[in-house]
Design a protein around this motif. Structure first.
Motif, short mmCIF file in Angstrom:
data_model
loop_
_atom_site.label_atom_id
_atom_site.label_comp_id
_atom_site.label_asym_id
_atom_site.label_seq_id
_atom_site.Cartn_x
_atom_site.Cartn_y
_atom_site.Cartn_z
N MET A 284 -110.10 -6.38 -33.00
CA MET A 284 -111.04 -7.48 -33.14
C MET A 284 -112.39 -7.12 -32.55
O MET A 284 -113.44 -7.39 -33.15
N ALA A 285 -112.39 -6.50 -31.37
CA ALA A 285 -113.64 -6.08 -30.74
C ALA A 285 -114.42 -5.14 -31.66
O ALA A 285 -115.64 -5.27 -31.83
N HIS A 286 -113.70 -4.20 -32.26
CA HIS A 286 -114.34 -3.23 -33.16
C HIS A 286 -114.95 -3.94 -34.37
O HIS A 286 -116.09 -3.64 -34.78
N SER A 287 -114.21 -4.88 -34.97
CA SER A 287 -114.73 -5.62 -36.13
C SER A 287 -115.97 -6.42 -35.79
O SER A 287 -116.94 -6.46 -36.55
N ILE A 288 -115.96 -7.07 -34.62
CA ILE A 288 -117.10 -7.90 -34.21
C ILE A 288 -118.34 -7.04 -34.01
O ILE A 288 -119.44 -7.39 -34.48
N ILE A 289 -118.19 -5.91 -33.32
CA ILE A 289 -119.34 -5.05 -33.03
C ILE A 289 -119.88 -4.40 -34.31
O ILE A 289 -121.09 -4.42 -34.56
N THR A 290 -119.00 -3.84 -35.13
CA THR A 290 -119.47 -3.15 -36.34
C THR A 290 -120.05 -4.11 -37.36
O THR A 290 -120.95 -3.74 -38.11
N ASN A 291 -119.57 -5.35 -37.39
CA ASN A 291 -120.15 -6.33 -38.32
C ASN A 291 -121.50 -6.84 -37.85
O ASN A 291 -122.18 -7.56 -38.60
N GLN A 292 -121.88 -6.49 -36.64
CA GLN A 292 -123.23 -6.76 -36.17
C GLN A 292 -124.07 -5.47 -36.21
O GLN A 292 -125.08 -5.37 -35.53
N HIS A 293 -123.63 -4.52 -37.03
CA HIS A 293 -124.30 -3.24 -37.23
C HIS A 293 -124.41 -2.46 -35.93
O HIS A 293 -125.40 -1.77 -35.68
N GLY A 294 -123.37 -2.56 -35.10
CA GLY A 294 -123.31 -1.79 -33.87
C GLY A 294 -122.24 -0.72 -33.94
O GLY A 294 -121.52 -0.59 -34.93
N ASP A 295 -122.15 0.04 -32.87
CA ASP A 295 -121.13 1.09 -32.75
C ASP A 295 -120.33 0.87 -31.48
O ASP A 295 -120.86 0.37 -30.48
N ILE A 296 -119.07 1.26 -31.50
CA ILE A 296 -118.25 1.23 -30.30
C ILE A 296 -117.48 2.54 -30.22
O ILE A 296 -116.84 2.95 -31.19
N GLU A 297 -117.60 3.21 -29.09
CA GLU A 297 -116.96 4.51 -28.90
C GLU A 297 -116.09 4.46 -27.65
O GLU A 297 -116.32 3.64 -26.75
N VAL A 298 -115.12 5.36 -27.60
CA VAL A 298 -114.23 5.41 -26.44
C VAL A 298 -114.04 6.86 -26.00
O VAL A 298 -113.89 7.76 -26.83
N VAL A 299 -114.11 7.05 -24.70
CA VAL A 299 -113.83 8.35 -24.09
C VAL A 299 -112.78 8.10 -23.02
O VAL A 299 -112.94 7.20 -22.18
N SER A 300 -111.71 8.87 -23.04
CA SER A 300 -110.63 8.61 -22.08
C SER A 300 -109.88 9.89 -21.74
O SER A 300 -109.85 10.84 -22.53
N GLU A 301 -109.30 9.87 -20.57
CA GLU A 301 -108.46 10.98 -20.12
C GLU A 301 -107.30 10.39 -19.33
O GLU A 301 -107.52 9.54 -18.46
N GLU A 302 -106.10 10.79 -19.68
CA GLU A 302 -104.92 10.22 -19.02
C GLU A 302 -104.98 10.43 -17.50
O GLU A 302 -105.24 11.53 -17.03
N GLY A 303 -104.76 9.33 -16.80
CA GLY A 303 -104.76 9.38 -15.35
C GLY A 303 -106.13 9.27 -14.71
O GLY A 303 -106.25 9.17 -13.48
N ARG A 304 -107.21 9.25 -15.53
CA ARG A 304 -108.56 9.21 -14.97
C ARG A 304 -109.41 8.07 -15.52
O ARG A 304 -110.58 7.97 -15.22
N GLY A 305 -108.81 7.22 -16.33
CA GLY A 305 -109.53 6.04 -16.79
C GLY A 305 -110.12 6.16 -18.18
O GLY A 305 -110.03 7.20 -18.84
N THR A 306 -110.76 5.07 -18.61
CA THR A 306 -111.30 4.95 -19.97
C THR A 306 -112.71 4.36 -19.92
O THR A 306 -112.99 3.48 -19.11
N THR A 307 -113.56 4.83 -20.81
CA THR A 307 -114.92 4.31 -20.92
C THR A 307 -115.19 3.87 -22.35
O THR A 307 -115.06 4.68 -23.29
N PHE A 308 -115.53 2.59 -22.53
CA PHE A 308 -115.93 2.06 -23.84
C PHE A 308 -117.46 1.93 -23.84
O PHE A 308 -118.03 1.33 -22.92
N THR A 309 -118.09 2.47 -24.84
CA THR A 309 -119.55 2.39 -24.97
C THR A 309 -119.91 1.63 -26.23
O THR A 309 -119.53 2.02 -27.34
#
Length: 333
Positions: free
Chosen positions: A300-325
């Motif tokens: 749902m978050a992805h649909s909301i952002i992209t339908n507003q002509h935005g981008d959402i990216e994710v960078v993650s590493e097991e055991g070290r956390g996740t970053t959503f941009t």
């Protein structure tokens, strides 16, 4: 063709003119009368031949239109020559293309509706089965009060989960179908983040997760306040679910000439490398998904952002956390 009233009138008038002209000129000159008769006859013949040709072309167009109405959109009647029939052919071809596109859009909408109904029925099946079993057990008069209270509480939780699930799926279906008009208003990111955190205070406190907000109050973007808040809440819920107790979640935001950037960073379990390409797919649950996870929040978050002509990216590493941009662009070209 000869049954056409306009053609009949033309022939009647033309033949009348031919006869009268020939007879009139014959009193002056026989040769001139023959010349007028032959010339006028040729004109009438050419007209009849042109009319016949037009009738054949119109008959072809009529056949083409019948095939279009039957669903065959593969025919091409384009004509690059000059003339009203060529213009009509090109307009009909353009109309057939438009109808073909509309037909494909309707097919897609139908598939989306079918998928949505299938998703809802599939996701509701488990809680409904669970509640049916518990309801049958509650009918046992020998059951003690503590157990009865436990089952009643579980039924209530399942109902709440079903309510959230149906509501979320309906929202997603509306977004996918393009029936939601996202507002274009100036949003102050700092105020938006404050509201997001206020709605998640209890789960943050229960896990003793500290929260950090970094960014200037002047940072803004042009978009829909409420829907963007919904997207951020879903991402934050995902971060809270996968972050151990007494850890940290941070939201930072900034803007430049091209876009406004919102970064949500946690120190949780992270996402497995093989799961990252699929985390925004509906009902996808990775290897680190918690029990009871449906796999719909990030979709749902992805649909909301992209339908507003935005981008959402994710960078993650097991055991070290996740970053959503999240990037919300100032202007889409």
């Amino acid at each position: 063709m000869l049954r056409n009233n306009e053609v009949q009138r033309y022939l009647f008038i033309s033949i009348g003119i031919l006869i009268i002209s020939t007879i009139s000129i014959s009193f002056i000159s026989t040769v001139a009368a023959v010349f007028v008769f032959v010339s006028t006859s040729l004109i009438i013949t050419v007209f009849l031949w042109m009319t016949y040709w037009r009738y054949k072309q119109i008959k072809k167009l009529s056949h083409y239109l019948r095939q279009i109405s039957a669903g065959n959109m593969s025919l091409d009647v384009r004509d690059n020559r000059e003339g009203e029939l060529s213009i009509l052919k090109n307009d009909i071809y353009k109309m057939s293309l438009m109808l073909s596109e509309q037909r494909e859009d309707l097919k897609k909408d139908k598939l989306k509706l079918t998928d949505a109904i299938s998703d809802i029925s599939h996701q509701l099946k488990t809680p409904l089965t669970s509640m049916t079993v518990m309801a049958e057990l509650l009918s046992d008069e020998t059951m003690d009060d503590d157990k009865r209270l436990e089952f009643t509480h579980n039924i209530r939780k399942q109902l709440e989960r079903m309510d959230w699930l149906v509501s979320s799926l309906l929202k997603l279906s509306k977004i996918d179908a393009g029936t939601i008009q996202f507002a274009k208003e100036r949003v102050i990111v700092s105020n938006l983040v404050d509201e997001v955190i206020a709605s998640l205070e209890i789960p943050l406190e229960l896990k003793d997760i500290s929260f950090q907000k970094l960014g200037d109050r002047e940072v803004t973007f042009l978009g829909d306040y409420n829907w963007t808040k919904e997207a951020l809440i879903n991402i934050m819920k995902n971060a809270i679910e996968h972050t151990p107790e007494a850890e940290r979640i941070a939201i930072s935001f900034k803007e430049n000439a091209l876009y406004t950037e919102i970064i949500i960073q946690d120190t949780g379990k992270g996402i497995a490398k093989q799961d990252i390409p699929y985390i925004f797919k509906r009902f996808y649950k990775g290897g680190n998904a918690i029990d009871g996870s449906v796999g719909i929040g990030l979709a749902m978050a992805h649909s909301i952002i992209t339908n507003q002509h935005g981008d959402i990216e994710v960078v993650s590493e097991e055991g070290r956390g996740t970053t959503f941009t999240i990037k919300l662009y100032k202007q889409v070209i």
